[in-house]
Design a protein around this motif. Structure first.
Motif, PDB file in Angstrom:
ATOM      1  N   PRO A   2      -0.134   9.338   4.840  1.00  0.00           N
ATOM      2  CA  PRO A   2      -1.468   8.898   4.407  1.00  0.00           C
ATOM      3  C   PRO A   2      -1.595   7.382   4.302  1.00  0.00           C
ATOM      4  CG  PRO A   2      -0.767  10.792   3.122  1.00  0.00           C
ATOM      5  CD  PRO A   2       0.413  10.370   3.935  1.00  0.00           C
ATOM      6  N   PHE A   3      -0.522   6.684   3.944  1.00  0.00           N
ATOM      7  CA  PHE A   3      -0.582   5.218   3.892  1.00  0.00           C
ATOM      8  C   PHE A   3      -0.815   4.643   5.290  1.00  0.00           C
ATOM      9  CE2 PHE A   3       1.327   5.970  -0.218  1.00  0.00           C
ATOM     10  CZ  PHE A   3       0.779   4.968  -1.003  1.00  0.00           C
ATOM     11  N   TYR A   4      -0.172   5.235   6.295  1.00  0.00           N
ATOM     12  CA  TYR A   4      -0.405   4.758   7.660  1.00  0.00           C
ATOM     13  C   TYR A   4      -1.812   5.098   8.130  1.00  0.00           C
ATOM     14  CZ  TYR A   4       4.406   3.293   8.244  1.00  0.00           C
ATOM     15  OH  TYR A   4       5.591   2.625   8.118  1.00  0.00           O
ATOM     16  N   ALA A   5      -2.352   6.209   7.661  1.00  0.00           N
ATOM     17  CA  ALA A   5      -3.745   6.537   7.981  1.00  0.00           C
ATOM     18  C   ALA A   5      -4.680   5.496   7.387  1.00  0.00           C
ATOM     19  CB  ALA A   5      -4.095   7.932   7.461  1.00  0.00           C
ATOM     20  N   GLY A   6      -4.376   5.043   6.161  1.00  0.00           N
ATOM     21  CA  GLY A   6      -5.173   3.986   5.553  1.00  0.00           C
ATOM     22  C   GLY A   6      -5.073   2.681   6.309  1.00  0.00           C
ATOM     23  N   ILE A   7      -3.874   2.335   6.779  1.00  0.00           N
ATOM     24  CA  ILE A   7      -3.685   1.126   7.593  1.00  0.00           C
ATOM     25  C   ILE A   7      -4.497   1.222   8.881  1.00  0.00           C
ATOM     26  CG2 ILE A   7      -1.991  -0.175   8.942  1.00  0.00           C
ATOM     27  CD1 ILE A   7       0.083   0.656   6.788  1.00  0.00           C
ATOM     28  N   MET A   8      -4.441   2.391   9.528  1.00  0.00           N
ATOM     29  CA  MET A   8      -5.219   2.590  10.748  1.00  0.00           C
ATOM     30  C   MET A   8      -6.705   2.451  10.472  1.00  0.00           C
ATOM     31  SD  MET A   8      -3.069   5.774  12.404  1.00  0.00           S
ATOM     32  CE  MET A   8      -4.363   6.180  13.575  1.00  0.00           C
ATOM     33  N   GLY A   9      -7.160   2.973   9.327  1.00  0.00           N
ATOM     34  CA  GLY A   9      -8.572   2.845   8.964  1.00  0.00           C
ATOM     35  C   GLY A   9      -8.985   1.390   8.853  1.00  0.00           C
ATOM     36  N   MET A  10      -8.149   0.555   8.219  1.00  0.00           N
ATOM     37  CA  MET A  10      -8.461  -0.874   8.102  1.00  0.00           C
ATOM     38  C   MET A  10      -8.436  -1.564   9.469  1.00  0.00           C
ATOM     39  SD  MET A  10      -6.687  -2.262   4.578  1.00  0.00           S
ATOM     40  CE  MET A  10      -5.021  -1.693   4.912  1.00  0.00           C
ATOM     41  N   MET A  11      -7.435  -1.244  10.287  1.00  0.00           N
ATOM     42  CA  MET A  11      -7.313  -1.880  11.601  1.00  0.00           C
ATOM     43  C   MET A  11      -8.514  -1.564  12.486  1.00  0.00           C
ATOM     44  SD  MET A  11      -4.585  -3.782  12.175  1.00  0.00           S
ATOM     45  CE  MET A  11      -4.485  -3.717  13.961  1.00  0.00           C
ATOM     46  N   ILE A  12      -8.927  -0.320  12.474  1.00  0.00           N
ATOM     47  CA  ILE A  12      -9.997   0.108  13.383  1.00  0.00           C
ATOM     48  C   ILE A  12     -11.365  -0.332  12.880  1.00  0.00           C
ATOM     49  CG2 ILE A  12     -11.169   2.140  14.320  1.00  0.00           C
ATOM     50  CD1 ILE A  12      -8.387   3.546  14.265  1.00  0.00           C
ATOM     51  N   HIS A  13     -11.669  -0.025  11.635  1.00  0.00           N
ATOM     52  CA  HIS A  13     -13.029  -0.256  11.138  1.00  0.00           C
ATOM     53  C   HIS A  13     -13.317  -1.718  10.811  1.00  0.00           C
ATOM     54  CE1 HIS A  13     -13.781   3.980  11.242  1.00  0.00           C
ATOM     55  NE2 HIS A  13     -12.770   4.239  10.432  1.00  0.00           N
ATOM     56  N   SER A  14     -12.269  -2.513  10.598  1.00  0.00           N
ATOM     57  CA  SER A  14     -12.485  -3.942  10.378  1.00  0.00           C
ATOM     58  C   SER A  14     -12.647  -4.696  11.689  1.00  0.00           C
ATOM     59  CB  SER A  14     -11.307  -4.538   9.599  1.00  0.00           C
ATOM     60  OG  SER A  14     -10.140  -4.582  10.407  1.00  0.00           O
ATOM     61  N   GLY A  15     -12.241  -4.061  12.786  1.00  0.00           N
ATOM     62  CA  GLY A  15     -12.299  -4.724  14.091  1.00  0.00           C
ATOM     63  C   GLY A  15     -11.046  -5.506  14.432  1.00  0.00           C
ATOM     64  N   LEU A  16     -10.007  -5.453  13.586  1.00  0.00           N
ATOM     65  CA  LEU A  16      -8.772  -6.194  13.857  1.00  0.00           C
ATOM     66  C   LEU A  16      -8.113  -5.757  15.163  1.00  0.00           C
ATOM     67  CD1 LEU A  16      -6.883  -6.583  10.452  1.00  0.00           C
ATOM     68  CD2 LEU A  16      -7.436  -8.411  12.071  1.00  0.00           C
ATOM     69  N   SER A  17      -7.998  -4.472  15.365  1.00  0.00           N
ATOM     70  CA  SER A  17      -7.361  -3.974  16.590  1.00  0.00           C
ATOM     71  C   SER A  17      -8.162  -4.371  17.824  1.00  0.00           C
ATOM     72  CB  SER A  17      -7.201  -2.449  16.534  1.00  0.00           C
ATOM     73  OG  SER A  17      -8.442  -1.823  16.273  1.00  0.00           O
ATOM     74  N   GLU A  18      -9.485  -4.362  17.706  1.00  0.00           N
ATOM     75  CA  GLU A  18     -10.332  -4.774  18.834  1.00  0.00           C
ATOM     76  C   GLU A  18     -10.142  -6.263  19.133  1.00  0.00           C
ATOM     77  OE1 GLU A  18     -15.065  -4.778  20.131  1.00  0.00           O
ATOM     78  OE2 GLU A  18     -14.439  -4.033  18.170  1.00  0.00           O
ATOM     79  N   GLN A  19     -10.034  -7.098  18.106  1.00  0.00           N
ATOM     80  CA  GLN A  19      -9.825  -8.530  18.301  1.00  0.00           C
ATOM     81  C   GLN A  19      -8.516  -8.802  19.027  1.00  0.00           C
ATOM     82  OE1 GLN A  19     -10.220 -11.126  14.940  1.00  0.00           O
ATOM     83  NE2 GLN A  19     -12.169 -10.280  14.281  1.00  0.00           N
ATOM     84  N   ILE A  20      -7.454  -8.089  18.652  1.00  0.00           N
ATOM     85  CA  ILE A  20      -6.160  -8.268  19.310  1.00  0.00           C
ATOM     86  C   ILE A  20      -6.255  -7.899  20.777  1.00  0.00           C
ATOM     87  CG2 ILE A  20      -3.771  -7.456  19.386  1.00  0.00           C
ATOM     88  CD1 ILE A  20      -3.958  -7.043  16.338  1.00  0.00           C
ATOM     89  N   ALA A  21      -6.873  -6.749  21.059  1.00  0.00           N
ATOM     90  CA  ALA A  21      -6.997  -6.301  22.444  1.00  0.00           C
ATOM     91  C   ALA A  21      -7.851  -7.269  23.266  1.00  0.00           C
ATOM     92  CB  ALA A  21      -7.609  -4.899  22.477  1.00  0.00           C
ATOM     93  N   LEU A  22      -8.939  -7.756  22.687  1.00  0.00           N
ATOM     94  CA  LEU A  22      -9.827  -8.674  23.417  1.00  0.00           C
ATOM     95  C   LEU A  22      -9.145 -10.003  23.718  1.00  0.00           C
ATOM     96  CD1 LEU A  22     -13.241  -8.011  21.597  1.00  0.00           C
ATOM     97  CD2 LEU A  22     -12.664  -7.465  23.984  1.00  0.00           C
ATOM     98  N   TRP A  23      -8.273 -10.460  22.810  1.00  0.00           N
ATOM     99  CA  TRP A  23      -7.577 -11.714  23.082  1.00  0.00           C
ATOM    100  C   TRP A  23      -6.675 -11.563  24.294  1.00  0.00           C
ATOM    101  CZ3 TRP A  23      -2.598 -13.438  23.606  1.00  0.00           C
ATOM    102  CH2 TRP A  23      -2.448 -14.820  23.675  1.00  0.00           C
TER     103      TRP A  23
END
Length: 440
Positions: free
Chosen positions: A311-332
């Motif tokens: 569940p902690f990793y699910a929470g981390i994934m929630g922050m990465m995805i919904h904050s746009g962090l993962s998208e920013q990394i991919a776009l760079w």
């Protein structure tokens, strides 16, 4: 090599906390990155974390059953004899490490869930047969086979894009596995790892032998189930608990469904059917409900880390995805890509994102649309780009405790016991994977 291996082992033993604390520290890191590098407020990041916390409940149960059903099946007399017999092929520590690596690679190539369980269980039997082997490297070798999973028959990304109706079909179409799993790039990487990884793990063993600490510290778990007291059933309830007929009937029902599944779906060895097979073979081979349930009671003790940490990793994934962090990394990474380099940079970006989003399907849902759109705009090969994401996801699993938890639970070790060796495996595997994407 000896100096480098020793360095990583010392650093990991000294500074790497327990796997749960690692997940909590990763939670803090992603939270701060979201606050400082996106438009999300501190309250927004907490909201993303809390809302995502339970998103992996189904997967958590699946992985819990991977450990429990694997333990159940491994403790049947037939399977114990089989694993013990195969383990006799290892006569020296070198043989032990190479044999465990090969078995793990082949098993993970067939199916990742199957490979995680079989690799760990087989390693325990080999360790009992060759007690002089460094148990830490043996378990790290069992886990190293997981490197190959996304290039094998259970790879979620190549199988997803080969399925009509997948969510990116409009932009990239349906890509058959002949262009992904059986492409020159993937075949080179898979074959290279099958040949070289056992040799590299052998080299790790040779370089670590002189620095092995007191062997009594590494306790090989006793996989024997609690002894069942053989008494004559007296009450109707006791007769049911010791009934071979009940186990036989429900076991046959399970086998019938397994046959039906493969008849209808072909060789679709997903995690649910693997657990189903392990569970019902366990019921049949334990012969009575009482013996089966006694083994289950012991097996569930191994799954505590998964139940709490996922569940902690699910929470981390929630922050990465919904904050746009993962998208920013991919776009760079896309911003510095060309037609030729996009698949390779997809691999690198996926490796980075995987540390925070350790789920192949979840990562593809986030990164896939960005990478495929870039592939279409740059004229890059969408199949090779997708496999870049797949191999990046598999590569950094070597330093992400998320997937190591089932093996560690079965083996009775902590993440710090194997992580130093896993870092070396990560560095080594970067070479054949890079060659595959850059030259093929």
């Amino acid at each position: 090599m000896k100096t480098l291996t020793s360095f990583f082992n010392r650093v990991v033993q000294r500074y790497l906390p327990d796997a749960l604390l690692f997940a909590i520290i990763l939670t803090f890191l992603v939270y701060l990155l979201g606050v400082f590098f996106t438009d999300n407020s501190p309250v927004d990041m907490v909201t993303h974390w809390g809302l995502g916390f339970w998103d992996l409940l189904e997967f958590t149960m699946q992985m819990t059953l991977v450990v429990v059903t694997g333990y159940i099946l491994a403790n049947t007399p037939v399977i114990k004899r089989l694993l013990a017999k195969v383990s006799t092929f290892a006569r020296t520590p070198v043989h032990a490490v190479m044999l465990v690596t090969i078995v793990s690679l082949i098993a993970c190539l067939i199916n990742y869930g199957f490979g995680l369980v079989i690799g760990a269980l087989f390693a325990i039997h080999v360790a009992k047969h060759v007690p002089s082997v460094d148990y830490r490297i043996l378990i790290a070798s069992a886990y190293s086979g997981f490197l190959i999973w996304h290039g094998g028959f259970s790879g979620s990304i190549p199988l997803t894009i080969a399925t009509p109706g997948h969510f990116l079909e409009e932009s990239m179409g349906v890509i058959p596995v002949t262009k992904t799993l059986f492409s020159p790039t993937n075949l080179f990487i898979v074959i290279a790892l099958l040949i070289t990884l056992p040799l590299f793990n052998r080299y790790l063993l040779k370089n670590a032998e002189s620095q092995l600490e007191d062997r009594t510290k590494w306790v090989i778990p006793n996989e024997e189930a609690a002894a069942v007291e053989h008494v004559t059933p007296m009450t109707p309830a006791e007769k049911l608990e010791n009934s071979r007929t009940i186990s036989l009937i429900i076991g046959i029902m399970g086998i019938a469904f397994i046959v039906y599944h493969f008849a209808v779906n072909g060789f679709n060895l997903n995690i649910n059917i693997v657990n189903f097979i392990f569970l019902f073979l366990g019921i049949l081979l334990h012969q009575t409900p009482k013996r089966f349930l006694d083994t289950v009671a012991n097996g569930v003790k191994n799954a505590s880390g998964i139940i709490i940490q996922f569940p902690f990793y699910a929470g981390i994934m929630g922050m990465m995805i919904h904050s746009g962090l993962s998208e920013q990394i991919a776009l760079w990474f896309v911003s510095v890509s060309t037609e030729q380099t996009l698949p390779y940079l997809s691999f690198l970006s996926a490796g980075l994102i995987n540390i925070f989003v350790p789920s192949g399907g979840g990562q593809w849902a986030v990164q896939g649309p960005i990478m495929i759109q870039a592939a279409m705009e740059l004229g890059a090969d969408p199949a090779k780009t997708a496999m870049g994401v797949a191999w990046g996801d598999a590569w950094t699993n070597m330093i992400q405790p998320f997937w190591a938890l089932p093996i560690l639970a079965i083996a009775g070790l902590h993440i710090r016991d194997i992580m130093g060796f896993c870092v070396m495996i990560l560095i080594f595997s970067f070479i054949p994977i890079s060659i595959g994407f850059l030259l093929f």
